[in-house]
Design an enzyme around this catalytic site. Sequence first.
Site: not given
Ligand code: SIN
Length: 328
Positions: A142, A205, A256
């Site tokens: 994350c 991401t 993705g």
């Molecule tokens: C988030 O809750 O900020 C996204 C979770 C992640 O990118 O793993």
Amino acid sequence: MVTAAGPLDPSSVDLSMDFAGLSLPHPVMVASGCFAYGEPYARFFDLRALAGIATKGISPAPRAGNPVPRIWETAAGMLNSIGLENVGAEVFLREKLPFLADLGVSVWVNFFGEDFDAYVACARALDRGKDRIDVLEMNVSCPNIQKGGIEFGMVPEVAHDLVRACVAVTDIPIVVKLSPNAQDNVAIADAVRSAGAVGVSLINTVTGMAIDVRTRRPRLATTYGGLSGPAIKPIALRIVHQVHRALPDLPICGMGGIRTGEDALEFVLAGARCIQIGTANFAEPTVALRVLDELRRLCAELGIARLADVVGDVRPWPAEPAWKEARV
Ligand code: SIN
């Protein structure tokens, strides 16, 4: 390529997949952070049609997440900086898990901690749900939190030690969700495999940014966030392919930017044994059903009788230049 046998009847296509001993009726799951804990989506379709659900990331204690604004739609996807808002392990086990377990689909509980000990504490706490949890999807990727998350997924030795410590406190198989932001994805995947992870989820991401030119402020309160959606699909495919080519026996869950059956088949050809749909759920809550239907029809059209037979079956061009290896 259509096989010599030609197009098939879609109903005859075998989409079943084995993922590290887990039997899936087909490869289509939904991704962590894009499907809550399942229940809100039950009013859109029968969730038992899914192969599995990956929950929002769970931490030992509840978290409120980051300040708003924390979502921004981009030209081909979405930036988020939710900050891993979640109900915490105790409430999850008591109030959210029973609904998921009753569905009979594969339950993947995404989890994380703010430091080494919190990861281990979370794995230990979630182990109490081991009769109803199929996989712990360990989030070391994350980009949106100040402590924990991606910092544990950038260096192979760090990821290895953390995964080993978590594996030691739970009987639930651990699949590690990795970051595209790491320098050497194969090295990280190999490190977590040797620490006892049964597979990897690829990818989380890509760190990004957007700016409001009128206020001159970033679109997200945290300045940077994680980019998801169709924009990152080529990056995800490249990483799935690289990891599968280097570690062909390591099960990969690919994700993705998937939003069509053709996208899903691309991931399987790159080396994924199952796939997760994420961002597309926000625009089309029933997207998983459509992807599954399209995948079945596409396999029939291409003469693929058994999807498992084409995992990693992307064909190289005869003269693939050696420099491609060195540059990525
Ligand atoms: C988030 O809750 O900020 C996204 C979770 C992640 O990118 O793993």
